[in-house]
Design a protein around this motif. Sequence first.
Motif, PDB file in Angstrom:
ATOM      1  N   PHE A  31      -3.963  -4.406  -7.817  1.00 53.92           N
ATOM      2  CA  PHE A  31      -5.192  -3.492  -7.434  1.00 53.92           C
ATOM      3  C   PHE A  31      -4.934  -1.952  -7.296  1.00 53.92           C
ATOM      4  N   GLU A  32      -5.769  -0.874  -6.427  1.00 51.06           N
ATOM      5  CA  GLU A  32      -6.121   0.388  -6.165  1.00 51.06           C
ATOM      6  C   GLU A  32      -6.482  -0.001  -5.201  1.00 51.06           C
ATOM      7  N   SER A  33      -5.793   1.185  -3.438  1.00 52.13           N
ATOM      8  CA  SER A  33      -6.572   0.537  -2.342  1.00 52.13           C
ATOM      9  C   SER A  33      -5.733   2.286  -2.260  1.00 52.13           C
ATOM     10  N   MET A  34      -7.040   2.407  -0.941  1.00 51.40           N
ATOM     11  CA  MET A  34      -6.245   3.461  -0.361  1.00 51.40           C
ATOM     12  C   MET A  34      -5.569   3.601   0.687  1.00 51.40           C
ATOM     13  N   LEU A  35      -4.285   4.228   1.808  1.00 46.90           N
ATOM     14  CA  LEU A  35      -3.319   3.602   2.148  1.00 46.90           C
ATOM     15  C   LEU A  35      -3.196   5.123   3.488  1.00 46.90           C
ATOM     16  N   VAL A  36      -2.783   4.296   4.186  1.00 51.17           N
ATOM     17  CA  VAL A  36      -2.706   5.981   5.841  1.00 51.17           C
ATOM     18  C   VAL A  36      -1.606   5.514   5.616  1.00 51.17           C
ATOM     19  N   TRP A  37      -0.405   6.791   5.672  1.00 52.04           N
ATOM     20  CA  TRP A  37       0.891   5.749   6.238  1.00 52.04           C
ATOM     21  C   TRP A  37       1.329   6.496   7.571  1.00 52.04           C
ATOM     22  N   MET A  38       2.129   5.697   7.859  1.00 54.25           N
ATOM     23  CA  MET A  38       1.561   5.378   9.883  1.00 54.25           C
ATOM     24  C   MET A  38       3.112   5.659   9.829  1.00 54.25           C
ATOM     25  N   LYS A  50      -7.918  16.811  -3.554  1.00 56.33           N
ATOM     26  CA  LYS A  50      -7.256  16.694  -3.851  1.00 56.33           C
ATOM     27  C   LYS A  50      -5.705  16.844  -4.544  1.00 56.33           C
ATOM     28  N   SER A  51      -4.601  16.603  -4.674  1.00 56.70           N
ATOM     29  CA  SER A  51      -3.265  16.852  -4.759  1.00 56.70           C
ATOM     30  C   SER A  51      -2.633  15.575  -5.662  1.00 56.70           C
ATOM     31  N   GLU A  52      -1.270  15.814  -6.473  1.00 58.20           N
ATOM     32  CA  GLU A  52      -0.803  15.061  -7.071  1.00 58.20           C
ATOM     33  C   GLU A  52       0.490  15.366  -5.932  1.00 58.20           C
ATOM     34  N   ILE A  80      -2.865  10.844   3.619  1.00 60.74           N
ATOM     35  CA  ILE A  80      -3.869   9.710   2.831  1.00 60.74           C
ATOM     36  C   ILE A  80      -3.675   9.951   1.653  1.00 60.74           C
ATOM     37  N   GLY A  81      -4.517   8.531   0.829  1.00 61.98           N
ATOM     38  CA  GLY A  81      -4.117   8.785  -0.452  1.00 61.98           C
ATOM     39  C   GLY A  81      -4.501   7.794  -1.029  1.00 61.98           C
ATOM     40  N   ARG A  82      -4.924   7.693  -2.378  1.00 58.19           N
ATOM     41  CA  ARG A  82      -5.328   6.566  -3.494  1.00 58.19           C
ATOM     42  C   ARG A  82      -4.417   6.340  -4.381  1.00 58.19           C
ATOM     43  N   ALA A  83      -3.510   5.003  -4.213  1.00 59.22           N
ATOM     44  CA  ALA A  83      -2.408   3.936  -4.782  1.00 59.22           C
ATOM     45  C   ALA A  83      -2.749   2.784  -5.359  1.00 59.22           C
ATOM     46  N   VAL A  84      -1.832   2.798  -6.852  1.00 59.64           N
ATOM     47  CA  VAL A  84      -2.152   1.238  -7.417  1.00 59.64           C
ATOM     48  C   VAL A  84      -0.766   0.538  -6.699  1.00 59.64           C
ATOM     49  N   LYS A 136       1.983   4.085  -8.539  1.00 54.21           N
ATOM     50  CA  LYS A 136       1.287   4.859  -8.985  1.00 54.21           C
ATOM     51  C   LYS A 136       0.930   5.148  -7.502  1.00 54.21           C
ATOM     52  N   ILE A 137       1.265   6.964  -6.763  1.00 51.17           N
ATOM     53  CA  ILE A 137      -0.066   7.734  -6.059  1.00 51.17           C
ATOM     54  C   ILE A 137      -1.022   8.264  -7.134  1.00 51.17           C
ATOM     55  N   GLN A 138      -1.982   8.153  -6.767  1.00 47.41           N
ATOM     56  CA  GLN A 138      -2.887   8.875  -8.723  1.00 47.41           C
ATOM     57  C   GLN A 138      -3.549  10.248  -7.270  1.00 47.41           C
ATOM     58  N   TYR A 139      -3.323  10.076  -5.989  1.00 49.70           N
ATOM     59  CA  TYR A 139      -3.421  11.685  -5.392  1.00 49.70           C
ATOM     60  C   TYR A 139      -3.653  11.720  -3.712  1.00 49.70           C
ATOM     61  N   LYS A 140      -3.272  12.116  -2.631  1.00 48.74           N
ATOM     62  CA  LYS A 140      -3.550  12.538  -1.867  1.00 48.74           C
ATOM     63  C   LYS A 140      -4.844  13.196  -1.515  1.00 48.74           C
ATOM     64  N   ILE A 141      -5.352  13.397  -0.496  1.00 49.76           N
ATOM     65  CA  ILE A 141      -6.593  13.435   0.095  1.00 49.76           C
ATOM     66  C   ILE A 141      -6.380  14.226   1.399  1.00 49.76           C
TER      67      ILE A 141
END
Length: 654
Positions: free
Chosen positions: A348-355, A393-395, A404-408, A381-386
């Motif tokens: 699944f894809e999700s938004m992640l907040v690294w803590m 958005k950036s890789e 914070i970013g979108r990841a698989v 995979k990290i799709q991008y950081k926002i």
Amino acid sequence: MTTNKNSDTANPNHPPVGRKEGGFLDIKAFLDQDEKKDLLRLLTAGSVDDGKSTLIGRLLFDSKKLYEDQLSALERDSKRMGHAGEDIDYALLLDGLKAEREQGITIDVAYRYFSTNKRKFIIADTPGHEQYTRNMVTGASTANLAIILIDATKGVITQTRRHTFLVSLLGIKHVVLAVNKMDLVNFDQKIFDEICEDYKNFVAQLDIPDVNFIPISALKGDNVVEPSERMPWYKGKCMLDFLETVHISSDRNFDDMRYPVQYVLKPDNNFRGFSSRVASGIVRKGEKIMVLPSRKTSVIRNIVSYDGELDEAFPPQSVTVTLEDEIDISRGDMIVYPDNLPRMERHFESMLVWMDEKPMDPTTHFFIKHANNNTKARIDKIQYKIDVNTLQKSEIDHFELNEIGRAVLTTNKPLFFDPYKKNKSTGSFVLIDPVSHNTVAVGMIIDKLSADDLPSRISDHEKEQIRRGQGLISDEAYQQRYKQKGATLWITGLHGSGKNEMAFSLEKQLFDMGATVVLLDGSSVRSGLSKELDYTPTDRAEHLRRVAEVCRLLNDQGIITICSFISPDKHIREQVAEIIGPERFHLFFMDASMEYCQKNKPDFYAQENLKYVPGIDIPFEAPEKPALKLSPTDNGKNPERLIEYCREQGIFPL
């Protein structure tokens, strides 16, 4: 603790609920009414010194929720360390840490509880600094509503956009834009309207269905609890009135029944129930259900709560459910309705907040806690950081603290989930470090991902390595995992010299010390890998070549090999070293005379017609410069000598 006129019983806005005969307050009636009030969880967010803590302090003060000793301490602290001049510094009610009071900022999340006749409140005062993003996420995770403060003298700034994005990310449906410090702009309606228009243009990019605007002065009390006479142009509700009346009951998901089993309750042989909190939807007695992942079905027999049996239960009630049929159900299983199933996926894809303070290691397999289910998960995979300030958005290849970013993600076993926007309870999770057990990230599931859509975890450079037959794991990675270097400890000597006894003893001692080691000797290899070969010089050379190739493969994977072979020919030993790699090949010579060997293995040497036996009918070329020359009479100490050699050469332990 005594109360003054500010207590509930002295406030005309909070009249007594009822009185018993004799004029005493009917406590039971009051508690019953208080129990029926709904709860609003809210957070305040904004830039540094926008007045978040002051606003909450003012709400508590003006709504008559402070005790006499709290008021005295507040007045005393305001004079001694306040940042509001001659006025009372209401922020001191929330900023409890010494560093917060000294700097006049909020560092950690502060929670405050109060209630009115209409509603109960839990307020989270969250930090404004970007470095405390994880603290804000923690405070916002359970909030129904967010108050985002703006300094009227500054307007919409970067932090305003950042906090609004985080509120949207966390699925908070109600936002109040509180334009604070209106007293510093002479309560000018034009400034308020311009700020509102600017904010509307930004928030239109985000998914926040309910946005409201209130002009306030937290320090002076305008539009906080009572309408402001100095802003007659504002016709809306004041802050407390809005908080008391905002409609939140429909925010919960009552459509999709999700009951993640937390505990199997079996107090005796006559009762077996499944306890949990209702995550979403409505659990009804008599309804047909399905249990995931087994897909077994049954019917709900009873719904038991602390207050007795119920006909139905809904979030956030905690109940125990019994079924008509005996079904094997464990913690982490989920009870649902058969015609309304969640996603059941590993990808699944999700938004992640690294803590976590420690940056993300892409090779780590984390523990994932989702509902009442626990398993292993990896970030594919990290799709991008926002950038939460600009929404750019950036890789990136890993997350740092507060990013914070979108990841698989892929889990070891399927999870039962819904997209976070549809169902917060089943769409959220946390990642836990397998070593430190720290919560390293929180996640909001976007949706499932089919296996066909999974990103390749192999780069073009790695594909080229595979094409050339090279592994993707570096020597350094193996060394870090095994705490050793891949190497071959090759022991040569005549038959009966004692090399086998020493080799097996060395293997045992290295293993006991924690080394990853494999032993190869003539008997084991000739019984399988070299089964068809005899002892002619040609076949012996092929036999040792095969052994060398096995050693090379094992050494490439960081494993230490111990080899015990006669290997009488100098040139063949050189070929073996070339195959394995001269830097990995370590030659040891068991220096035993033929006389000693014949005494040690009399049965072997007593055989008639011995052929191709080194030292008997073919020569044995003793190594000229072995790494160590060993004596069979010292076999009790020889393994220790070799272990010391491994230490000196940096083979084991590292």
